[in-house]
Design an enzyme around this catalytic site. Structure first.
Site, PDB file in Angstrom:
ATOM      1  N   ARG A 199       0.771  -1.279  -0.007  1.00 32.02           N
ATOM      2  CA  ARG A 199       0.480   0.337   0.209  1.00 32.02           C
ATOM      3  C   ARG A 199       1.301   1.222  -0.313  1.00 32.02           C
ATOM      4  NH1 ARG A 199      -5.157   1.520   3.069  1.00 32.02           N
ATOM      5  NH2 ARG A 199      -6.286  -0.114   2.047  1.00 32.02           N
TER       6      ARG A 199
ATOM      7  N   GLN B  76     -10.379  -4.134  -3.258  1.00 31.86           N
ATOM      8  CA  GLN B  76     -11.215  -3.153  -2.844  1.00 31.86           C
ATOM      9  C   GLN B  76     -11.966  -3.895  -4.609  1.00 31.86           C
ATOM     10  OE1 GLN B  76     -12.064  -1.829   0.250  1.00 31.86           O
ATOM     11  NE2 GLN B  76     -14.172  -2.748  -0.519  1.00 31.86           N
TER      12      GLN B  76
ATOM     13  N   ASP C  50     -17.197   6.651  -1.332  1.00 29.76           N
ATOM     14  CA  ASP C  50     -16.080   6.716  -0.203  1.00 29.76           C
ATOM     15  C   ASP C  50     -15.911   8.260  -0.128  1.00 29.76           C
ATOM     16  OD1 ASP C  50     -14.167   6.339   0.645  1.00 29.76           O
ATOM     17  OD2 ASP C  50     -13.128   5.861  -1.890  1.00 29.76           O
TER      18      ASP C  50
ATOM     19  N   ARG D  71     -13.151  -8.990   1.708  1.00 32.82           N
ATOM     20  CA  ARG D  71     -11.994  -8.331   1.100  1.00 32.82           C
ATOM     21  C   ARG D  71     -11.174 -10.163   1.650  1.00 32.82           C
ATOM     22  NH1 ARG D  71     -10.144  -3.417   1.315  1.00 32.82           N
ATOM     23  NH2 ARG D  71      -7.941  -4.756   0.830  1.00 32.82           N
TER      24      ARG D  71
HETATM   25  N1   CP Z   1     -11.099  -0.849   2.794  1.00 31.29           N
HETATM   26  C1   CP Z   1     -10.012  -0.462   2.565  1.00 31.29           C
HETATM   27  O1   CP Z   1      -9.622  -0.682   2.412  1.00 31.29           O
HETATM   28  O2   CP Z   1      -9.240  -0.453   4.422  1.00 31.29           O
HETATM   29  P1   CP Z   1      -8.426  -0.225   4.819  1.00 31.29           P
HETATM   30  O3   CP Z   1      -8.297   1.221   4.601  1.00 31.29           O
HETATM   31  O4   CP Z   1      -9.120   0.017   6.189  1.00 31.29           O
HETATM   32  O5   CP Z   1      -7.463  -1.143   4.226  1.00 31.29           O
HETATM   33  N1  NVA Z   2      -9.544   6.392  -1.621  1.00 30.94           N
HETATM   34  C1  NVA Z   2      -9.985   5.987   0.331  1.00 30.94           C
HETATM   35  C2  NVA Z   2     -10.449   4.150  -0.253  1.00 30.94           C
HETATM   36  C3  NVA Z   2      -9.358   3.776   1.211  1.00 30.94           C
HETATM   37  C4  NVA Z   2      -9.862   2.796   1.687  1.00 30.94           C
HETATM   38  C5  NVA Z   2      -8.299   6.109   0.333  1.00 30.94           C
HETATM   39  O1  NVA Z   2      -7.359   6.300  -0.504  1.00 30.94           O
HETATM   40  O2  NVA Z   2      -8.101   7.199   1.500  1.00 30.94           O
END
Ligand code: CP
Ligand code: NVA
Length: 311
Positions: free
Chosen positions: A107, A137, A228, A296
């Site tokens: 990430r 996701q 979102d 997930r």
């Molecule tokens: N939806 C999602 O990716 O959640 P997190 O940011 O908690 O991993």
């Molecule tokens: N768009 C949001 C998604 C979180 C899972 C972000 O990037 O923070």
């Protein structure tokens, strides 16, 4: 396309996968969900490296629990332990990791960084969210839509809010799966043109459509209304400005009524209740937000089984 063909593959963008490959992952996700014990030693002795530059609940816990449930092990490593590209070059990290572990889930802020990791290592690299995309996701979301509404081809999903990483991923996967994806944003927050064009080309082949607009009335007739947060991770300084600019795009009862009585409500979470969605919508019977969160786990177990050679 047989599952074996996915062994060793990176998962950076779902546009890199065919319709059949995505459907294969979704079908395996349903099978893993129904028969988890069948897979409890499938990745025995294998290790997944997990790298986080941003916070996470769902991604961290589902990948780690998923590896445990498949008989393997996951290592949690954050930018605080050693920021990739700062303490050591991205290329050198990639060349180290491939000698120790069987896969890596990352990430990162930069999408280019994850592409660079993938280019420089032989092990599968899985995108756990970048500023551009969040493919895992989208897999869980389409698994959920499929469970609730049946075959995905021809379904209509309306994403309301920021044209962000989640919107992009719903477009990429939706385009491949023949879904009619509509992204409704305030002016100036539409998904970027290159991504839209690539998704439209894919949608043309699969029989779906990608529609971008600013009018909330576009939710009418949607099978699913999705939203979102208005400010994604890394955009916290813009929160107040965005709260003002997105206010008219909140998903509340009125918007769900506009969509129609059969429309389900979807959200990747975390939710900012009272901002992009009201609590009564998040908690209404046709809200599937926690089913998405559960999926997930199953969808990512399917991804790991396929790219890490467990099936
Ligand atoms: N939806 C999602 O990716 O959640 P997190 O940011 O908690 O991993
Ligand atoms: N768009 C949001 C998604 C979180 C899972 C972000 O990037 O923070």
């Amino acid at each position: 396309m047989s599952p074996e063909s996915l062994a060793g593959r990176d998962l950076i963008s779902l546009l890199d996968y065919t319709t059949e490959e995505i459907q294969e992952i979704l079908d395996l996700a349903c099978e893993v969900k129904a028969n988890p014990d069948h897979y409890d030693r499938a990745l025995e002795g294998k290790t997944l490296f997990m790298y986080f530059e941003k916070p996470s609940l769902r991604t961290r816990v589902t990948f780690e629990a998923g590896m445990t449930q498949l008989g393997g092990h996951a290592i949690y490593y954050t930018a605080a332990d050693g920021k990739i590209g700062v303490r050591e070059s991205v290329e050198d990290v990639a060349r180290n990791l491939e000698r120790w572990v069987d896969g890596a889930m990352c990430r990162t802020f930069s999408h280019e960084m994850i592409q660079n990791l993938a280019r420089n290592s032989e092990i599968p690299i899985i995108n756990g969210l970048t500023d551009l995309l969040h493919p895992c996701q989208a897999l869980a979301d389409y698994q959920t839509l499929m469970e609730v509404k049946g075959d995905l081809a021809g379904k209509k999903l309306a994403f309301v809010g920021d044209g962000n990483n989640v919107a992009n991923s719903l477009m990429t996967a939706g385009a491949r799966l023949g879904v009619h994806v509509t992204v409704i944003t305030p002016k100036g927050y539409e998904p970027e043109g290159e991504m839209v064009a690539a998704c439209r080309a894919a949608a043309d082949t699969a029989g779906g459509t990608i529609t971008i607009g600013n009018d909330l009335a576009l939710v009418e007739g949607a099978d699913a209304v999705y939203t979102d947060v208005w400010a994604s991770m890394g955009q916290e300084a813009e929160q107040d400005k965005r709260n003002a600019e997105f206010r008219a795009y909140q998903i509340n009862r009125k918007v769900m009524d506009m969509a129609g009585e059969d429309a389900i409500f979807m959200h990747c979470l975390p939710a900012h209740r009272g901002e992009e969605v009201t609590s009564d919508v998040a908690d209404m019977p046709r809200s599937v937000i926690f089913q998405e969160a559960e999926n997930r786990l199953h969808a990512q177990k399917a991804v790991m089984l396929q790219v890490m050679g467990g099936v």
